[in-house]
Design an enzyme around this catalytic site. Structure first.
Site, mmCIF file in Angstrom:
data_model
loop_
_atom_site.group_PDB
_atom_site.id
_atom_site.type_symbol
_atom_site.label_atom_id
_atom_site.label_comp_id
_atom_site.label_asym_id
_atom_site.label_seq_id
_atom_site.Cartn_x
_atom_site.Cartn_y
_atom_site.Cartn_z
ATOM 1 C CG LEU A 89 -5.667 -3.790 -11.777
ATOM 2 C CD1 LEU A 89 -6.219 -5.198 -11.837
ATOM 3 C CD2 LEU A 89 -4.130 -3.811 -11.771
ATOM 4 C CG HIS A 108 5.399 -0.721 -11.456
ATOM 5 N ND1 HIS A 108 4.281 -1.259 -12.063
ATOM 6 C CD2 HIS A 108 6.456 -1.448 -11.881
ATOM 7 C CE1 HIS A 108 4.664 -2.268 -12.843
ATOM 8 N NE2 HIS A 108 5.970 -2.413 -12.749
ATOM 9 C CG ASP A 149 3.494 1.040 -14.968
ATOM 10 O OD1 ASP A 149 3.379 -0.129 -15.364
ATOM 11 O OD2 ASP A 149 2.835 1.527 -14.025
HETATM 12 C C1 GRF Z 1 0.756 -3.354 -5.307
HETATM 13 O O1 GRF Z 1 1.638 -4.427 -5.500
HETATM 14 C C2 GRF Z 1 1.190 -2.187 -6.156
HETATM 15 O O2 GRF Z 1 2.575 -2.162 -6.401
HETATM 16 C C3 GRF Z 1 0.474 -2.405 -7.437
HETATM 17 O O3 GRF Z 1 -0.769 -2.988 -7.096
HETATM 18 C C4 GRF Z 1 -0.629 -3.662 -5.848
HETATM 19 C C5 GRF Z 1 -1.710 -3.168 -4.918
HETATM 20 O O4 GRF Z 1 -1.762 -3.976 -3.814
HETATM 21 N N1 GRF Z 1 0.305 -1.156 -8.138
HETATM 22 P P1 GRF Z 1 -2.801 -3.567 -2.636
HETATM 23 O O5 GRF Z 1 -4.211 -3.664 -3.213
HETATM 24 O O6 GRF Z 1 -2.478 -2.176 -2.210
HETATM 25 O O7 GRF Z 1 -2.534 -4.585 -1.560
#
Ligand code: GRF
Length: 235
Positions: A89, A108, A149
Protein backbone atom coordinates in the site's frame (compact mmCIF):
# COMPACT_ATOMS: atom_id res chain seq x y z
CA UNK A 1 21.04 -15.79 -13.44
CA UNK A 2 19.54 -16.56 -10.05
CA UNK A 3 16.50 -14.33 -10.51
CA UNK A 4 16.03 -13.64 -6.81
CA UNK A 5 12.58 -12.14 -6.17
CA UNK A 6 11.42 -9.96 -3.28
CA UNK A 7 7.67 -9.67 -2.68
CA UNK A 8 6.45 -6.48 -0.98
CA UNK A 9 2.97 -6.78 0.55
CA UNK A 10 0.79 -5.23 3.24
CA UNK A 11 -2.06 -7.73 3.51
CA UNK A 12 -3.15 -11.34 3.67
CA UNK A 13 -0.84 -12.58 0.88
CA UNK A 14 -3.08 -14.59 -1.49
CA UNK A 15 -1.03 -13.32 -4.43
CA UNK A 16 2.19 -14.43 -2.70
CA UNK A 17 0.65 -17.88 -2.28
CA UNK A 18 -0.32 -18.02 -5.98
CA UNK A 19 3.08 -16.76 -7.14
CA UNK A 20 5.01 -19.17 -4.92
CA UNK A 21 2.87 -22.11 -6.06
CA UNK A 22 3.43 -21.18 -9.71
CA UNK A 23 7.22 -20.75 -9.39
CA UNK A 24 7.63 -24.04 -7.50
CA UNK A 25 5.26 -26.14 -9.62
CA UNK A 26 7.92 -27.69 -11.84
CA UNK A 27 11.48 -28.96 -11.49
CA UNK A 28 13.57 -26.72 -9.25
CA UNK A 29 16.29 -26.30 -11.88
CA UNK A 30 13.75 -24.93 -14.36
CA UNK A 31 12.18 -22.37 -12.03
CA UNK A 32 11.98 -18.90 -13.52
CA UNK A 33 12.97 -17.40 -10.19
CA UNK A 34 13.07 -17.85 -6.43
CA UNK A 35 11.17 -15.80 -3.87
CA UNK A 36 14.05 -14.96 -1.53
CA UNK A 37 12.35 -12.35 0.63
CA UNK A 38 8.92 -11.11 1.67
CA UNK A 39 8.83 -7.64 3.22
CA UNK A 40 5.87 -5.82 4.71
CA UNK A 41 5.29 -2.39 6.20
CA UNK A 42 2.83 -4.00 8.64
CA UNK A 43 4.02 -6.21 11.47
CA UNK A 44 0.65 -7.98 11.62
CA UNK A 45 0.30 -8.68 7.88
CA UNK A 46 -0.83 -12.24 7.13
CA UNK A 47 1.63 -12.39 4.24
CA UNK A 48 4.52 -12.64 6.73
CA UNK A 49 3.14 -15.84 8.25
CA UNK A 50 2.56 -17.30 4.74
CA UNK A 51 6.21 -16.55 3.91
CA UNK A 52 7.55 -18.18 7.07
CA UNK A 53 5.39 -21.28 6.46
CA UNK A 54 7.15 -21.59 3.08
CA UNK A 55 10.63 -21.08 4.51
CA UNK A 56 10.93 -17.62 2.96
CA UNK A 57 12.63 -14.82 4.93
CA UNK A 58 9.97 -12.41 6.23
CA UNK A 59 10.99 -8.86 7.11
CA UNK A 60 9.09 -5.91 8.57
CA UNK A 61 10.02 -2.44 7.37
CA UNK A 62 8.26 0.00 9.63
CA UNK A 63 7.08 3.24 8.10
CA UNK A 64 9.09 6.34 8.84
CA UNK A 65 11.89 8.51 7.65
CA UNK A 66 14.38 5.67 7.21
CA UNK A 67 11.94 3.44 5.29
CA UNK A 68 13.40 4.11 1.83
CA UNK A 69 17.01 3.62 2.88
CA UNK A 70 16.16 0.50 4.90
CA UNK A 71 14.25 -1.06 1.98
CA UNK A 72 17.01 -0.33 -0.54
CA UNK A 73 19.69 -1.67 1.81
CA UNK A 74 17.71 -4.87 2.42
CA UNK A 75 17.10 -5.46 -1.31
CA UNK A 76 20.79 -4.96 -2.08
CA UNK A 77 21.95 -7.06 0.87
CA UNK A 78 19.74 -9.96 -0.27
CA UNK A 79 20.94 -9.56 -3.89
CA UNK A 80 17.37 -9.08 -5.13
CA UNK A 81 16.90 -8.99 -8.93
CA UNK A 82 13.11 -8.46 -9.11
CA UNK A 83 10.67 -6.64 -6.82
CA UNK A 84 7.07 -7.91 -7.03
CA UNK A 85 4.38 -5.83 -5.29
CA UNK A 86 1.40 -7.85 -4.08
CA UNK A 87 -0.94 -5.56 -2.23
CA UNK A 88 1.78 -3.16 -1.08
CA UNK A 89 0.00 0.00 0.00
CA UNK A 90 2.98 2.34 0.12
CA UNK A 91 4.58 4.21 -2.78
CA UNK A 92 7.81 2.48 -3.74
CA UNK A 93 10.61 4.94 -2.93
CA UNK A 94 11.94 6.71 -6.06
CA UNK A 95 15.47 5.54 -5.20
CA UNK A 96 14.31 1.91 -5.42
CA UNK A 97 12.36 2.52 -8.65
CA UNK A 98 15.50 4.06 -10.17
CA UNK A 99 17.86 1.33 -9.01
CA UNK A 100 15.51 -1.51 -10.11
CA UNK A 101 13.84 0.24 -13.09
CA UNK A 102 12.14 -2.33 -15.28
CA UNK A 103 12.46 -4.85 -12.48
CA UNK A 104 9.55 -3.73 -10.25
CA UNK A 105 6.07 -5.13 -11.02
CA UNK A 106 2.60 -4.59 -9.57
CA UNK A 107 -0.86 -6.09 -9.95
CA UNK A 108 -3.95 -3.87 -9.81
CA UNK A 109 -7.55 -5.17 -9.54
CA UNK A 110 -8.93 -3.05 -12.41
CA UNK A 111 -8.16 -2.18 -16.05
CA UNK A 112 -5.71 0.73 -15.61
CA UNK A 113 -5.64 3.59 -16.17
CA UNK A 114 -9.27 3.36 -15.09
CA UNK A 115 -9.95 3.03 -11.37
CA UNK A 116 -6.32 3.48 -10.34
CA UNK A 117 -4.04 5.96 -8.63
CA UNK A 118 -3.39 7.01 -5.05
CA UNK A 119 -5.96 5.71 -2.61
CA UNK A 120 -7.50 3.31 -5.13
CA UNK A 121 -6.96 -0.13 -3.64
CA UNK A 122 -8.97 -3.10 -2.36
CA UNK A 123 -12.72 -2.70 -2.04
CA UNK A 124 -12.51 0.98 -2.98
CA UNK A 125 -11.66 -0.09 -6.53
CA UNK A 126 -14.55 -2.53 -6.86
CA UNK A 127 -17.02 -0.09 -5.26
CA UNK A 128 -15.98 2.57 -7.80
CA UNK A 129 -16.42 0.07 -10.66
CA UNK A 130 -19.93 -0.87 -9.49
CA UNK A 131 -20.91 2.78 -8.97
CA UNK A 132 -19.65 3.67 -12.44
CA UNK A 133 -21.97 1.17 -14.13
CA UNK A 134 -19.03 -0.41 -15.97
CA UNK A 135 -19.95 -3.84 -17.40
CA UNK A 136 -16.36 -5.06 -17.59
CA UNK A 137 -13.50 -4.68 -15.13
CA UNK A 138 -10.36 -6.77 -14.93
CA UNK A 139 -6.76 -7.14 -13.79
CA UNK A 140 -3.68 -5.16 -14.80
CA UNK A 141 -0.05 -6.18 -14.35
CA UNK A 142 2.36 -3.29 -14.92
CA UNK A 143 5.89 -2.08 -14.39
CA UNK A 144 6.19 0.28 -11.43
CA UNK A 145 7.49 3.82 -11.79
CA UNK A 146 7.54 6.76 -9.37
CA UNK A 147 3.74 7.21 -9.27
CA UNK A 148 0.93 4.91 -8.14
CA UNK A 149 -0.41 2.57 -10.87
CA UNK A 150 1.20 4.55 -13.77
CA UNK A 151 3.96 2.33 -15.16
CA UNK A 152 3.79 0.54 -18.52
CA UNK A 153 1.16 -2.19 -18.75
CA UNK A 154 2.52 -5.74 -19.10
CA UNK A 155 -0.72 -7.71 -19.21
CA UNK A 156 -4.46 -7.26 -18.69
CA UNK A 157 -7.38 -9.66 -18.52
CA UNK A 158 -11.09 -8.77 -18.54
CA UNK A 159 -13.56 -9.76 -15.85
CA UNK A 160 -17.27 -9.20 -16.51
CA UNK A 161 -19.36 -7.27 -13.96
CA UNK A 162 -22.68 -8.97 -13.26
CA UNK A 163 -25.93 -7.12 -12.37
CA UNK A 164 -26.20 -8.93 -9.04
CA UNK A 165 -22.61 -8.21 -8.07
CA UNK A 166 -21.70 -6.85 -4.67
CA UNK A 167 -18.26 -5.46 -3.81
CA UNK A 168 -17.45 -8.83 -2.25
CA UNK A 169 -18.59 -10.98 -5.20
CA UNK A 170 -16.77 -8.79 -7.72
CA UNK A 171 -13.60 -8.66 -5.59
CA UNK A 172 -13.58 -12.45 -5.34
CA UNK A 173 -14.00 -12.91 -9.12
CA UNK A 174 -11.24 -10.40 -9.89
CA UNK A 175 -8.90 -11.95 -7.31
CA UNK A 176 -9.25 -15.39 -8.95
CA UNK A 177 -8.11 -13.86 -12.25
CA UNK A 178 -5.21 -12.09 -10.48
CA UNK A 179 -4.03 -15.47 -9.22
CA UNK A 180 -4.05 -16.79 -12.80
CA UNK A 181 -2.57 -13.74 -14.54
CA UNK A 182 0.04 -12.34 -12.14
CA UNK A 183 2.25 -15.42 -11.73
CA UNK A 184 2.35 -15.98 -15.49
CA UNK A 185 3.12 -12.32 -16.18
CA UNK A 186 5.89 -12.32 -13.54
CA UNK A 187 7.35 -15.46 -15.10
CA UNK A 188 7.25 -13.92 -18.60
CA UNK A 189 9.15 -10.85 -17.37
CA UNK A 190 11.65 -12.78 -15.23
CA UNK A 191 12.39 -15.05 -18.21
CA UNK A 192 13.06 -11.96 -20.32
CA UNK A 193 10.05 -12.38 -22.61
CA UNK A 194 8.63 -8.96 -21.70
CA UNK A 195 10.85 -6.01 -20.80
CA UNK A 196 10.67 -2.24 -20.23
CA UNK A 197 12.34 -0.42 -23.10
CA UNK A 198 14.23 2.89 -22.94
CA UNK A 199 11.06 4.75 -23.88
CA UNK A 200 9.23 3.27 -20.89
CA UNK A 201 7.11 0.82 -22.92
CA UNK A 202 6.53 -2.83 -22.09
CA UNK A 203 7.78 -4.72 -25.14
CA UNK A 204 7.64 -8.44 -25.86
CA UNK A 205 11.01 -9.94 -26.75
CA UNK A 206 11.07 -13.03 -28.99
CA UNK A 207 11.12 -16.27 -27.04
CA UNK A 208 14.45 -18.17 -27.32
CA UNK A 209 12.94 -20.46 -29.95
CA UNK A 210 12.02 -17.43 -32.04
CA UNK A 211 8.29 -17.76 -31.38
CA UNK A 212 6.61 -14.56 -30.36
CA UNK A 213 6.49 -14.28 -26.60
CA UNK A 214 3.04 -15.18 -25.43
CA UNK A 215 1.72 -16.84 -22.38
CA UNK A 216 -1.57 -18.55 -22.03
CA UNK A 217 -3.67 -18.19 -18.95
CA UNK A 218 -5.41 -20.94 -17.16
CA UNK A 219 -9.08 -20.73 -18.01
CA UNK A 220 -10.53 -18.21 -15.53
CA UNK A 221 -14.20 -19.08 -15.25
CA UNK A 222 -15.14 -15.79 -16.85
CA UNK A 223 -12.98 -15.98 -19.95
CA UNK A 224 -15.88 -17.55 -21.90
CA UNK A 225 -18.18 -14.65 -21.05
CA UNK A 226 -15.41 -12.17 -21.92
CA UNK A 227 -14.94 -14.00 -25.24
CA UNK A 228 -18.68 -13.87 -25.88
CA UNK A 229 -18.56 -10.14 -25.26
CA UNK A 230 -15.81 -9.89 -27.87
CA UNK A 231 -17.84 -11.96 -30.34
CA UNK A 232 -21.00 -9.92 -29.67
CA UNK A 233 -19.08 -6.76 -30.49
CA UNK A 234 -17.63 -8.35 -33.60
CA UNK A 235 -14.21 -8.29 -31.91
C1 GRF B 1 -4.97 -7.60 -4.58
O1 GRF B 1 -6.33 -7.37 -4.82
C2 GRF B 1 -4.15 -6.78 -5.54
O2 GRF B 1 -4.80 -6.52 -6.76
C3 GRF B 1 -3.94 -5.50 -4.82
O3 GRF B 1 -3.84 -5.83 -3.45
C4 GRF B 1 -4.53 -7.06 -3.23
C5 GRF B 1 -3.60 -8.01 -2.53
O4 GRF B 1 -4.30 -9.09 -2.08
N1 GRF B 1 -2.75 -4.84 -5.30
P1 GRF B 1 -3.47 -10.29 -1.37
O5 GRF B 1 -2.84 -9.72 -0.10
O6 GRF B 1 -2.43 -10.75 -2.33
O7 GRF B 1 -4.52 -11.33 -1.09
Amino acid sequence: MSNRIAVLASGRGSNLRALHAHLTRGAAHDAAGTIALVASDRRDAGVLALARERGIEAAVLERGATHAAALEALLRDRAIDWVVLAGYLRLVPASVVRAWRGHVLNVHPALLPAFGGQGMYGDRVHRAVLESGARVTGVTVHFVDEAYDRGATIAQWPVPVRPEDTVESLAARVLRVEHALYPRAVEAVVRGRVRLDAAGRAVAAPAPDGARAAFTLGEPEDVELASNIGAALGG
